[in-house]
Design a protein around this motif. Structure first.
Motif, PDB file in Angstrom:
ATOM      1  N   VAL A  56       0.847  -1.199   0.000  1.00 14.30           N
ATOM      2  CA  VAL A  56       0.000   0.000   0.000  1.00 14.30           C
ATOM      3  C   VAL A  56       0.882   1.248   0.000  1.00 14.30           C
ATOM      4  CG1 VAL A  56      -1.913  -1.135   1.205  1.00 14.30           C
ATOM      5  CG2 VAL A  56      -0.184   0.109   2.531  1.00 14.30           C
ATOM      6  N   PRO A  57       0.362   2.327  -0.631  1.00 14.80           N
ATOM      7  CA  PRO A  57       1.129   3.576  -0.659  1.00 14.80           C
ATOM      8  C   PRO A  57       1.449   4.050   0.763  1.00 14.80           C
ATOM      9  CG  PRO A  57      -0.728   3.707  -2.181  1.00 14.80           C
ATOM     10  CD  PRO A  57      -0.900   2.443  -1.399  1.00 14.80           C
ATOM     11  N   GLY A  58       2.645   4.517   0.946  1.00 15.00           N
ATOM     12  CA  GLY A  58       3.040   5.095   2.226  1.00 15.00           C
ATOM     13  C   GLY A  58       3.661   4.114   3.194  1.00 15.00           C
ATOM     14  N   VAL A  59       3.210   2.885   3.172  1.00 13.46           N
ATOM     15  CA  VAL A  59       3.713   1.913   4.151  1.00 13.46           C
ATOM     16  C   VAL A  59       4.485   0.780   3.476  1.00 13.46           C
ATOM     17  CG1 VAL A  59       3.096   0.410   6.092  1.00 13.46           C
ATOM     18  CG2 VAL A  59       1.736   2.443   5.641  1.00 13.46           C
ATOM     19  N   GLY A  60       4.046   0.380   2.275  1.00 15.03           N
ATOM     20  CA  GLY A  60       4.662  -0.787   1.636  1.00 15.03           C
ATOM     21  C   GLY A  60       3.878  -2.033   2.010  1.00 15.03           C
ATOM     22  N   GLU A  61       4.584  -3.119   2.335  1.00 12.50           N
ATOM     23  CA  GLU A  61       3.897  -4.395   2.607  1.00 12.50           C
ATOM     24  C   GLU A  61       3.104  -4.339   3.912  1.00 12.50           C
ATOM     25  OE1 GLU A  61       6.479  -7.853   3.121  1.00 12.50           O
ATOM     26  OE2 GLU A  61       4.861  -8.829   4.233  1.00 12.50           O
ATOM     27  N   ILE A  62       1.809  -4.594   3.826  1.00 15.09           N
ATOM     28  CA  ILE A  62       1.049  -4.737   5.078  1.00 15.09           C
ATOM     29  C   ILE A  62       0.526  -6.165   5.258  1.00 15.09           C
ATOM     30  CG2 ILE A  62       0.427  -2.300   5.361  1.00 15.09           C
ATOM     31  CD1 ILE A  62      -2.412  -3.010   4.442  1.00 15.09           C
ATOM     32  N   ILE A  63       0.445  -6.894   4.144  1.00 16.78           N
ATOM     33  CA  ILE A  63      -0.026  -8.278   4.225  1.00 16.78           C
ATOM     34  C   ILE A  63       0.980  -9.193   3.537  1.00 16.78           C
ATOM     35  CG2 ILE A  63      -1.661  -9.885   3.094  1.00 16.78           C
ATOM     36  CD1 ILE A  63      -3.932  -8.086   3.849  1.00 16.78           C
ATOM     37  N   GLY A  64       1.248 -10.332   4.173  1.00 16.79           N
ATOM     38  CA  GLY A  64       1.980 -11.408   3.514  1.00 16.79           C
ATOM     39  C   GLY A  64       1.141 -12.657   3.641  1.00 16.79           C
ATOM     40  N   GLY A  65       0.932 -13.363   2.537  1.00 19.28           N
ATOM     41  CA  GLY A  65       0.115 -14.568   2.635  1.00 19.28           C
ATOM     42  C   GLY A  65       0.381 -15.504   1.479  1.00 19.28           C
ATOM     43  N   SER A  66      -0.375 -16.591   1.446  1.00 18.92           N
ATOM     44  CA  SER A  66      -0.180 -17.553   0.359  1.00 18.92           C
ATOM     45  C   SER A  66      -1.264 -18.616   0.391  1.00 18.92           C
ATOM     46  CB  SER A  66       1.166 -18.274   0.499  1.00 18.92           C
ATOM     47  OG  SER A  66       1.141 -19.171   1.592  1.00 18.92           O
ATOM     48  N   GLN A  67      -1.327 -19.361  -0.723  1.00 16.83           N
ATOM     49  CA  GLN A  67      -1.980 -20.664  -0.655  1.00 16.83           C
ATOM     50  C   GLN A  67      -0.942 -21.609  -0.068  1.00 16.83           C
ATOM     51  OE1 GLN A  67      -3.966 -21.932  -4.248  1.00 16.83           O
ATOM     52  NE2 GLN A  67      -4.164 -24.053  -3.505  1.00 16.83           N
ATOM     53  N   ARG A  68      -1.378 -22.564   0.746  1.00 20.71           N
ATOM     54  CA  ARG A  68      -0.429 -23.446   1.425  1.00 20.71           C
ATOM     55  C   ARG A  68      -0.190 -24.706   0.609  1.00 20.71           C
ATOM     56  NH1 ARG A  68       0.207 -18.840   4.145  1.00 20.71           N
ATOM     57  NH2 ARG A  68      -1.382 -18.464   5.719  1.00 20.71           N
ATOM     58  N   GLU A  69       0.979 -25.281   0.760  1.00 21.57           N
ATOM     59  CA  GLU A  69       1.285 -26.548   0.081  1.00 21.57           C
ATOM     60  C   GLU A  69       0.528 -27.664   0.783  1.00 21.57           C
ATOM     61  OE1 GLU A  69       1.674 -28.670  -2.363  1.00 21.57           O
ATOM     62  OE2 GLU A  69       3.274 -27.272  -2.945  1.00 21.57           O
ATOM     63  N   GLU A  70      -0.515 -28.182   0.113  1.00 23.70           N
ATOM     64  CA  GLU A  70      -1.333 -29.207   0.777  1.00 23.70           C
ATOM     65  C   GLU A  70      -0.879 -30.612   0.385  1.00 23.70           C
ATOM     66  OE1 GLU A  70      -2.094 -27.926  -2.026  1.00 23.70           O
ATOM     67  OE2 GLU A  70      -3.529 -29.114  -3.183  1.00 23.70           O
ATOM     68  N   ARG A  71       0.113 -30.725  -0.536  1.00 20.99           N
ATOM     69  CA  ARG A  71       0.571 -32.049  -0.990  1.00 20.99           C
ATOM     70  C   ARG A  71       1.770 -32.464  -0.145  1.00 20.99           C
ATOM     71  NH1 ARG A  71       1.132 -29.550  -6.932  1.00 20.99           N
ATOM     72  NH2 ARG A  71       2.110 -28.043  -5.524  1.00 20.99           N
ATOM     73  N   GLY A  72       1.593 -33.539   0.625  1.00 22.28           N
ATOM     74  CA  GLY A  72       2.600 -33.960   1.594  1.00 22.28           C
ATOM     75  C   GLY A  72       3.977 -34.189   1.007  1.00 22.28           C
ATOM     76  N   ASP A  73       4.013 -34.879  -0.144  1.00 20.38           N
ATOM     77  CA  ASP A  73       5.332 -35.201  -0.705  1.00 20.38           C
ATOM     78  C   ASP A  73       6.056 -33.938  -1.176  1.00 20.38           C
ATOM     79  OD1 ASP A  73       3.227 -34.976  -2.516  1.00 20.38           O
ATOM     80  OD2 ASP A  73       4.145 -36.287  -4.016  1.00 20.38           O
ATOM     81  N   VAL A  74       5.300 -33.024  -1.796  1.00 20.87           N
ATOM     82  CA  VAL A  74       5.917 -31.783  -2.273  1.00 20.87           C
ATOM     83  C   VAL A  74       6.431 -30.970  -1.079  1.00 20.87           C
ATOM     84  CG1 VAL A  74       5.552 -29.671  -3.624  1.00 20.87           C
ATOM     85  CG2 VAL A  74       4.304 -31.760  -4.220  1.00 20.87           C
ATOM     86  N   LEU A  75       5.620 -30.926  -0.024  1.00 21.06           N
ATOM     87  CA  LEU A  75       5.990 -30.155   1.164  1.00 21.06           C
ATOM     88  C   LEU A  75       7.272 -30.699   1.786  1.00 21.06           C
ATOM     89  CD1 LEU A  75       5.288 -27.952   3.228  1.00 21.06           C
ATOM     90  CD2 LEU A  75       3.826 -29.607   4.403  1.00 21.06           C
ATOM     91  N   ARG A  76       7.325 -32.010   1.927  1.00 21.71           N
ATOM     92  CA  ARG A  76       8.500 -32.623   2.539  1.00 21.71           C
ATOM     93  C   ARG A  76       9.761 -32.311   1.733  1.00 21.71           C
ATOM     94  NH1 ARG A  76       9.768 -36.707   6.166  1.00 21.71           N
ATOM     95  NH2 ARG A  76       7.568 -36.986   6.647  1.00 21.71           N
ATOM     96  N   SER A  77       9.668 -32.404   0.423  1.00 21.92           N
ATOM     97  CA  SER A  77      10.890 -32.154  -0.349  1.00 21.92           C
ATOM     98  C   SER A  77      11.268 -30.670  -0.321  1.00 21.92           C
ATOM     99  CB  SER A  77      10.798 -32.708  -1.774  1.00 21.92           C
ATOM    100  OG  SER A  77       9.691 -32.147  -2.426  1.00 21.92           O
ATOM    101  N   ARG A  78      10.276 -29.795  -0.214  1.00 18.58           N
ATOM    102  CA  ARG A  78      10.575 -28.362  -0.053  1.00 18.58           C
ATOM    103  C   ARG A  78      11.351 -28.115   1.248  1.00 18.58           C
ATOM    104  NH1 ARG A  78      11.465 -23.945  -2.017  1.00 18.58           N
ATOM    105  NH2 ARG A  78      10.044 -22.536  -0.952  1.00 18.58           N
ATOM    106  N   MET A  79      10.887 -28.767   2.313  1.00 25.80           N
ATOM    107  CA  MET A  79      11.564 -28.601   3.607  1.00 25.80           C
ATOM    108  C   MET A  79      13.008 -29.071   3.511  1.00 25.80           C
ATOM    109  SD  MET A  79       8.769 -29.874   6.325  1.00 25.80           S
ATOM    110  CE  MET A  79       7.632 -28.719   7.049  1.00 25.80           C
ATOM    111  N   GLU A  80      13.192 -30.206   2.878  1.00 31.89           N
ATOM    112  CA  GLU A  80      14.545 -30.751   2.772  1.00 31.89           C
ATOM    113  C   GLU A  80      15.435 -29.828   1.949  1.00 31.89           C
ATOM    114  OE1 GLU A  80      13.455 -34.685   1.515  1.00 31.89           O
ATOM    115  OE2 GLU A  80      13.244 -35.371   3.612  1.00 31.89           O
ATOM    116  N   GLU A  81      14.858 -29.333   0.840  1.00 34.21           N
ATOM    117  CA  GLU A  81      15.577 -28.381  -0.016  1.00 34.21           C
ATOM    118  C   GLU A  81      16.075 -27.175   0.780  1.00 34.21           C
ATOM    119  OE1 GLU A  81      13.122 -28.426  -3.791  1.00 34.21           O
ATOM    120  OE2 GLU A  81      13.401 -26.267  -3.490  1.00 34.21           O
ATOM    121  N   LEU A  82      15.234 -26.734   1.729  1.00 35.51           N
ATOM    122  CA  LEU A  82      15.554 -25.515   2.484  1.00 35.51           C
ATOM    123  C   LEU A  82      16.343 -25.799   3.761  1.00 35.51           C
ATOM    124  CD1 LEU A  82      12.131 -23.728   1.987  1.00 35.51           C
ATOM    125  CD2 LEU A  82      14.342 -22.937   1.138  1.00 35.51           C
ATOM    126  N   GLY A  83      16.695 -27.071   3.969  1.00 32.68           N
ATOM    127  CA  GLY A  83      17.489 -27.417   5.140  1.00 32.68           C
ATOM    128  C   GLY A  83      16.700 -27.435   6.444  1.00 32.68           C
TER     129      GLY A  83
END
Ligand code: 4AD
Ligand code: MG
Length: 471
Positions: free
Chosen positions: A389-416
């Motif tokens: 938003v003007p003046g402040v910048g980021e006020i919201i951070g959000g996302s759709q969540r990874e609901e697929r277990g296998d994808v989530l697990r490999s993402r975690m491993e990728e990120l240590g």
């Protein structure tokens, strides 16, 4: 819900000034309790301006020299606490419709002559050093009344829309953002921590393992969303990031809705409706305080907010944002290229200069976002959304969540990250997982946006920032 009976003591003793200043109050007898902003005395009359925090306006009290104890009034200094009883009458003077004719003025305590809030205006920086007294100034009266209203409005919005509130834990063992910016919670003796194999033995600590203050209630909100469908957490969150900026605090409040059977588009719709509702309600419930901000803090604030209500928020992808920034011809301090995070100067260029209204930036490269965000079909980006938003910048951070277990697990491993530490979060992806999404709105940043206050230190009652934990 019926009207709650007022506690006897309150009902029978004092009337808040906000109620007395209504024109219908004329003729009414009342007792007010507050602090003196100014006093002017002549031989025959004294005028006291009294504020009790219930509204921006002061109550003008007129005391006649025939009043019993009139001599006492000469001792009343700016900042003194007083109890006044009297009758409300139409005011012959300019500036107020009604005033109080005093029957009795009781000086509770005369403020010392060096009371720092004498009538002249003070800088916001100076007022931070007297956070125990700045609450009695016009600006901070307005800030904290609007903050109070907003707190209630947030709950009301979600309650009205059927969201279940959860109180996410403040002490936690999981790093919800995976960014390692947590304040440790421990009872171990820092001089002599128990050791095993030359390292600190965290098993000997209070919780039997490392614990910290939460950075976000999101992971727990996801647990709740997968049972209650639409939920929200609204609580304090803590970040040990060493950012000494006007928009970072080490302790801040976050509003975190989480919705099940929902994708990023639904998440965006919720965020836009929510922000707009908050604006409508702030303007409606705090008209005097908002007018004060409009006149004294950010000229044109109300027109700006009304304009926000009238137009849809913009949505651009991260890729488009980078192209806009590259084509801008601006001389940014930080580099712009696909794969680099957007800095505050970039966010502000996009929303202030280029687009001119609140803007969602979506689909960021996965490398610069948290482990829980859903990987898009391109394999390179995630279903993230930041609201700028003007003046402040980021006020919201959000996302759709990874609901697929296998994808989530490999993402975690990728990120240590160690998936074992998030075992319950992974299990949610095995028993009736569904697409779900949510976001975090920084409560303090939202308040900055709605009031025009430029520094987070001036919207938090008692701010905590690197090197500062006074009051
Ligand atoms: O973007 P963030 O880090 O997102 C999360 O924490 C997610 N878990 C939220 C979710 O999806 N449930 O933080 C969300 C918001 C930011 O956009 C910002 O408004 C605010 O929280 N925020 C801060 N406010 C003040 N001081 C800080 N240090 C802040 N860090 C984040
Ligand atoms: Mg963020």
């Amino acid at each position: 819900m019926g009207d709650l009976p007022a506690p006897r003591a309150i009902e029978e003793t004092r009337t808040p000034i906000v109620q007395l200043l209504k024109p219908e109050g004329e003729g009414r007898r009342a007792r007010v309790e507050g602090w003196v902003r100014t006093r002017r005395s002549s031989k025959d009359f004294s005028f006291l301006e009294i504020n009790d925090g219930s509204c921006l306006a002061n109550l003008q009290v007129v005391a006649d020299q025939s009043m019993e104890g009139y001599a006492e009034i000469a001792h009343i200094t700016t900042g003194s606490s007083v109890v006044v009883t009297g009758a409300m009458v139409a005011s012959p003077g300019k500036g107020q419709a009604v005033e109080m004719r005093a029957v009795a003025v009781e000086l509770v305590q005369a403020a010392d002559a060096d009371y720092p809030l004498q009538k002249k205006r003070h800088s916001l920086e100076y007022l931070r050093t007297i956070a125990h007294l700045r609450t009695r100034s016009n600006t901070f009266g307005a800030v904290f009344r609007v903050r109070n209203a907003l707190f209630f409005i947030v709950h009301e919005y979600f309650q009205k829309h059927g969201f279940i509130n959860l109180q996410a834990p403040i002490i936690t063992a999981s790093d919800a953002e995976g960014a390692g910016e947590m304040f440790r919670v421990t009872t171990l003796d820092p001089q002599q921590p128990p050791a095993s194999n030359g390292a600190v033995d965290w098993e000997a600590d209070f919780f039997g393992k490392r614990a910290a203050l939460t950075v976000s209630g999101q992971l727990e909100a996801e647990i709740f969303a997968l049972a209650f469908h639409d939920v929200y957490s609204f609580g304090p969150t803590f970040r040990a990031e060493n950012s000494n900026t006007s928009r970072h605090a080490a302790e801040f409040w976050m509003i975190e809705p989480e919705i099940a059977f929902a994708d990023l588009a639904a998440n965006r719709r919720l965020a836009e409706d929510f922000i707009k509702s908050l604006i409508v309600q702030c303007l409606e419930r705090c008209p005097e305080d908002m007018a004060f901000f409009d006149q004294r803090i950010e000229k044109g604030l109300i027109a700006k907010l009304e304009h926000v209500l009238d137009s849809p928020f913009e949505t651009i992808s991260y890729g488009e944002a980078v192209r806009m920034l590259e084509a801008s011809g601006e001389n940014f301090e930080f580099p712009v290229a696909w794969g680099l995070d957007l800095q505050s100067e970039h966010e502000r260029y996009l929303t202030e200069k280029k687009i001119g209204r609140p803007t969602f930036v979506i689909d960021y490269p996965k490398e610069i976002k948290a482990f829980y965000m859903r990987i898009n079909d391109d394999g390179r980006t995630v279903a993230a959304m930041d609201l700028l938003v003007p003046g402040v910048g980021e006020i919201i951070g959000g996302s759709q969540r990874e609901e697929r277990g296998d994808v989530l697990r490999s993402r975690m491993e990728e990120l240590g990250l160690n998936p074992d530490e998030y075992w319950w979060y992974l299990e949610l992806r095995r028993y009736g997982s569904v697409p779900h999404a949510g976001f975090g709105l920084g409560f303090d940043r939202a308040l900055m946006y709605f009031t025009g206050m430029a520094n987070i230190r001036d919207v938090v009652p008692f701010y905590r920032t690197p090197g500062h934990v006074e009051f």
